[in-house]
Design a protein around this motif. Structure first.
Motif, PDB file in Angstrom:
ATOM      1  N   ALA A   1       2.436   7.298   5.037  1.00 38.37           N
ATOM      2  CA  ALA A   1       2.174   7.510   6.461  1.00 38.37           C
ATOM      3  C   ALA A   1       3.478   7.370   7.241  1.00 38.37           C
ATOM      4  CB  ALA A   1       1.134   6.519   6.963  1.00 38.37           C
TER       5      ALA A   1
ATOM      6  N   ALA B   1      -4.470   3.883   6.230  1.00 38.93           N
ATOM      7  CA  ALA B   1      -3.063   3.534   6.063  1.00 38.93           C
ATOM      8  C   ALA B   1      -2.418   3.080   7.364  1.00 38.93           C
ATOM      9  CB  ALA B   1      -2.278   4.698   5.453  1.00 38.93           C
ATOM     10  N   LEU B   2      -3.125   2.271   8.135  1.00 37.23           N
ATOM     11  CA  LEU B   2      -2.520   1.717   9.351  1.00 37.23           C
ATOM     12  C   LEU B   2      -1.461   0.699   8.947  1.00 37.23           C
ATOM     13  CD1 LEU B   2      -5.701   1.202  11.543  1.00 37.23           C
ATOM     14  CD2 LEU B   2      -4.158   3.154  11.470  1.00 37.23           C
ATOM     15  N   TYR B   3      -0.475   0.524   9.822  1.00 37.51           N
ATOM     16  CA  TYR B   3       0.564  -0.471   9.526  1.00 37.51           C
ATOM     17  C   TYR B   3       0.010  -1.842   9.910  1.00 37.51           C
ATOM     18  CZ  TYR B   3       3.067   3.945   9.895  1.00 37.51           C
ATOM     19  OH  TYR B   3       3.451   5.249   9.767  1.00 37.51           O
ATOM     20  N   PRO B   4      -0.222  -2.719   8.932  1.00 42.21           N
ATOM     21  CA  PRO B   4      -0.998  -3.937   9.199  1.00 42.21           C
ATOM     22  C   PRO B   4      -0.294  -4.941  10.104  1.00 42.21           C
ATOM     23  CG  PRO B   4      -0.152  -3.945   6.954  1.00 42.21           C
ATOM     24  CD  PRO B   4       0.175  -2.611   7.524  1.00 42.21           C
TER      25      PRO B   4
ATOM     26  N   ASP C   1       5.542   9.967   9.473  1.00 40.44           N
ATOM     27  CA  ASP C   1       5.930   9.614  10.835  1.00 40.44           C
ATOM     28  C   ASP C   1       7.431   9.757  11.048  1.00 40.44           C
ATOM     29  OD1 ASP C   1       3.688   9.162  12.303  1.00 40.44           O
ATOM     30  OD2 ASP C   1       3.523   7.039  11.846  1.00 40.44           O
TER      31      ASP C   1
ATOM     32  N   GLU D   1      -0.045   4.367   0.468  1.00 35.33           N
ATOM     33  CA  GLU D   1      -0.366   5.303   1.554  1.00 35.33           C
ATOM     34  C   GLU D   1       0.302   4.905   2.862  1.00 35.33           C
ATOM     35  OE1 GLU D   1      -4.548   6.141   1.933  1.00 35.33           O
ATOM     36  OE2 GLU D   1      -4.421   7.633   0.355  1.00 35.33           O
ATOM     37  N   GLN D   2       0.501   3.596   3.063  1.00 35.63           N
ATOM     38  CA  GLN D   2       1.204   3.168   4.278  1.00 35.63           C
ATOM     39  C   GLN D   2       2.618   3.714   4.286  1.00 35.63           C
ATOM     40  OE1 GLN D   2       1.095  -1.087   4.733  1.00 35.63           O
ATOM     41  NE2 GLN D   2      -1.132  -1.044   4.686  1.00 35.63           N
TER      42      GLN D   2
ATOM     43  N   TYR E   1      10.422  -2.003   9.028  1.00 37.64           N
ATOM     44  CA  TYR E   1       9.175  -2.111   9.785  1.00 37.64           C
ATOM     45  C   TYR E   1       7.951  -2.347   8.910  1.00 37.64           C
ATOM     46  CZ  TYR E   1      11.811  -0.523  13.820  1.00 37.64           C
ATOM     47  OH  TYR E   1      12.717  -0.421  14.825  1.00 37.64           O
ATOM     48  N   LEU E   2       8.020  -1.954   7.632  1.00 35.93           N
ATOM     49  CA  LEU E   2       6.837  -2.118   6.784  1.00 35.93           C
ATOM     50  C   LEU E   2       7.057  -3.130   5.662  1.00 35.93           C
ATOM     51  CD1 LEU E   2       5.365   1.455   6.316  1.00 35.93           C
ATOM     52  CD2 LEU E   2       4.694  -0.354   7.867  1.00 35.93           C
TER      53      LEU E   2
ATOM     54  N   ASN F   1       1.257   0.960  16.112  1.00 40.20           N
ATOM     55  CA  ASN F   1       0.864   1.980  15.149  1.00 40.20           C
ATOM     56  C   ASN F   1       0.962   3.372  15.741  1.00 40.20           C
ATOM     57  OD1 ASN F   1      -0.458   1.436  12.336  1.00 40.20           O
ATOM     58  ND2 ASN F   1      -0.860  -0.386  13.583  1.00 40.20           N
TER      59      ASN F   1
ATOM     60  N   ASP G   1       0.827  -1.195   0.000  1.00 37.88           N
ATOM     61  CA  ASP G   1       0.000   0.000   0.000  1.00 37.88           C
ATOM     62  C   ASP G   1       0.870   1.257   0.000  1.00 37.88           C
ATOM     63  OD1 ASP G   1      -2.670   1.157   0.249  1.00 37.88           O
ATOM     64  OD2 ASP G   1      -1.902   1.904   2.154  1.00 37.88           O
TER      65      ASP G   1
END
Ligand SMILES: Nc1ncnc2c1ncn2[C@@H]1O[C@H](COP(=O)(O)OP(=O)(O)OP(=O)(O)O)[C@@H](O)[C@H]1O
Ligand SMILES: [Mg+2]
Lengths: 290, 334
Positions: A188, B85-88, A192, A184-185, A202-203, B95, A182
């Motif tokens: 975000a 857009a939360l970090y899943p 941050d 947008e993640q 982390y993602l 988060n 994603d």
């Protein structure tokens, strides 16, 4: 499959396929089991006799067995490590919007379409050959004695060839996964204050856990049975240095003409593959859930 | 502090001019809403402020400092995305804490701030859940929690409520407004729902095709729309526009009158017409009246009005509430 009716229908439609698959698997398996219990040597026709588990004892106590088991594990493990450690950064690179990206992607995928026999020959004669190989030429350019790969580091050479073939597969799967991440993640995370490295750790890496699992599982299945690359380049040697289980079975059956022992070896290989699969699913299969 | 100023900001994607010369002054602590039809550039403008897009020209000042070359994280803003857009892979706690962790705050302080934010948003029982184990409204609150915990200079919201059902939307609308007033932090909020805009905003920016049409308080926009676009966009049902002789009499190219400012009059007073559809809601009655040369007129009456389709009516506009527009569609002030 919400209703009773659709369930019945689904089963009915699946039956022919499942039955065919079953026959497809059961017949060779039964024959292998049958042969593995016989004394059956092609050089000694007409002497077939029931010998119980003698073939298994023979195969398992053969010093070549442990050596080839070890070689198999080294080969599978190294290729897995290389394809994932290189595949992740490669996929990240190919995901960047660069000029001519589609062509670069095609070129990266290409090795996967080359037949193992052909790629092994190319590596053997054009790249790794101690006299006429590209690497030999490069080493003489910088004044190093060329390495005779298939004699001095045969396993490394085999690992290089197989990893070269499977790297595109890993890269492709990981690239597809990256493209589904994603956007947008990531934005975000950028807001941050995450650096590129933190975003990756982390993602992206957690996002890749599932495709990496898929790569490990699929590659393992195929890497346990690597054969052509060994056959074409080293023939399992020098000594037993590059003999894996698949090659050992082949040499039992067709070099020593011992069908009984080779069948026993085949069954042992099936058991080993199952043991490995069991542990793999235990360790990494968790990632596939939900 | 969170004062945001846009000076001559424009943005093109290739040949396409998406934002054309935006000038805005967003005061510290105010709640500013961007509204406009779909595709008018609301999200783009918000992303320009956030730093997720580079401006093609112009300056963006935050507390007087030009930030066009400052990366998003350094602008001190936080954003709530439409998709959340939360970090899943992280828990709710992870988060909310992520931004603080990236800023290198000590563990104890992070825990304290996360606990405080979670308490404000009623998220405490869910701190150890993953986003996929939450309802839409809870995810929304996590996204807001992630934004407030960093104590930013301003919040940026991109249609944060559009994925919620109607009842929850009304509730979250009030929660967001309350939270913003309580924190006294500047908020820029994008929506295409004019009810959200009218109820939440201190000031509204009406955007149309990349241009700022009007910037003012909700009532200013309602009472003194600067042009035909704003007049037609703000207010529901839409304002009635009439051109021709009635407009000429008042020295305007077009006159506008809101449905609630048209009165059912005595016979012979005002404009004649025939009711084509009557909607009886109990609290209000909406009449769609065929006014002949005047076109279709919408009337909003308070309470129950006993008229039905085919009835003949006379409509009298409230002269003090008439809006006059010149031939370029700009409002003529009295
Ligand atoms: N990356 C991009 N490249 C090219 N055009 C873009 C890009 N992003 C947005 N646009 C165009 O810019 C215009 C404004 O887009 P934007 O997303 O800001 O609209 P919006 O006002 O937020 O609409 P909505 O209410 O539907 O969300 C659209 O016409 C869109 O097609
Ligand atoms: Mg948008």
């Amino acid at each position: 499959m919400a209703t009773q009716q659709t369930q019945v229908l689904a089963r009915g439609l699946l039956t022919p396929a499942v039955a065919l698959l079953l026959v497809w698997m059961i017949v060779p398996l039964a024959m292998t089991i049958y042969f593995s219990l016989l004394h059956y040597n092609l050089l000694d026709p007409g002497s077939e006799a029931f010998v119980g588990l003698e073939n298994f004892r023979y195969f398992l106590t053969d010093p070549a067995f442990l050596a080839s088991l070890q070689n198999t594990l080294v080969l599978v493990g190294s290729v897995l490590a290389i394809t994932i450690v290189l595949g992740v950064p490669l996929a990240l690179l190919l995901d960047q919007p660069v000029l001519g990206r589609s062509i670069v992607r095609l070129m990266v995928i290409a090795p996967f379409f080359v037949m193992p026999t052909v790629s092994a020959l190319v590596w053997k004669n054009l790249l790794l050959h101690p006299v006429s190989g590209l690497l030999a030429w490069l080493s003489t350019l910088v004044g190093i004695t060329p390495i005779d790969w298939f004699n001095d580091a045969p396993m490394t050479a085999i690992i290089m060839i197989v990893a070269w073939q499977w790297l595109p597969f890993a890269t492709l799967i990981l690239l597809t996964a990256l493209q589904s991440q994603d956007e947008e993640q990531k934005e975000a995370a950028e807001m941050d204050g995450a650096s590129a490295l933190s975003t990756f750790l982390y993602l992206t890496l957690p996002h890749l856990a599932r495709p990496i699992t898929v790569v490990i599982l699929i590659e393992t299945i195929f890497l346990l049975t690597v054969f052509a690359e060994i056959f074409v380049t080293t023939g399992g040697g020098p000594g037993l240095q590059t003999t894996n289980i698949a090659f050992l079975i082949y040499s039992q059956a067709l070099i020593q003409y011992d069908v009984g022992s080779a069948s026993a070896g085949g069954l042992v290989a099936v058991v080993i593959a199952n043991i490995i699969a069991f542990f793999l699913v235990r360790v990494v299969g968790r990632n596939l859930e939900a | 502090m969170g004062q945001i100023t846009l000076q001559g900001v424009h943005k093109s994607f290739g040949q396409l001019d998406i934002i054309k010369d935006a000038n805005l002054d967003i005061e510290d602590g105010s709640f500013v809403v961007f509204v406009g039809p779909s595709g008018c550039g609301k999200t783009t403008l918000l992303r320009l402020i956030a730093g997720l897009e580079d401006v093609t020209g112009g300056r963006i000042l935050i507390d007087g400092q030009n930030v066009v070359n400052v990366p998003p994280a350094k602008r001190g803003l936080s954003m709530v995305f439409q998709s959340y857009a939360l970090y899943p892979h992280m828990s709710v706690r992870g988060n909310i804490a992520f931004g603080l962790k990236m800023a290198g705050l000590p563990r104890a302080e992070i825990d304290r701030k996360v606990a405080a934010a979670a308490a404000t948003l009623n998220l405490t029982p869910y701190l150890d859940r993953k986003p996929r184990e939450l309802s839409g409204g809870q995810r929304q609150r996590v996204a807001i929690g992630r934004a407030i915990v960093r104590e930013p200079k301003a919040f940026l919201f991109d249609e944060p409520l559009s994925n919620l059902d109607a009842a929850l939307r009304v509730q979250m609308r009030m929660e967001v407004t309350r939270l913003q007033k309580q924190l006294a932090t500047t908020a820029v909020y994008v929506t295409h729902d004019q009810v959200e805009a009218m109820t939440m905003a201190d000031r509204i920016v009406v955007l149309n095709a990349g241009r700022v049409e009007q910037y003012g308080s909700p009532l200013e926009l309602y009472e003194q729309p600067a042009n035909l676009f704003v007049a037609g966009f703000i207010g529901s049902p839409k304002m009635n526009f009439v051109s021709g002789p009635p407009a000429d009499q008042l020295g305007a190219a077009t006159i506008g009158i809101r449905p609630e400012h048209l009165r059912i009059a005595q016979e012979g007073e005002g404009w004649p017409g025939t009711v084509s559809v009557a909607e009886h809601l109990g609290s209000d009655t909406f009449l769609y009246v065929d006014g002949g040369a005047l076109g279709l007129l919408t009337v909003r009456g308070i309470g129950e009005i006993h008229l039905k389709s085919g009835d003949r009516v006379w409509l009298s506009p409230d002269p003090a509430r008439l809006h006059r527009f010149d031939k370029d569609g700009m409002a003529i002030r009295h």
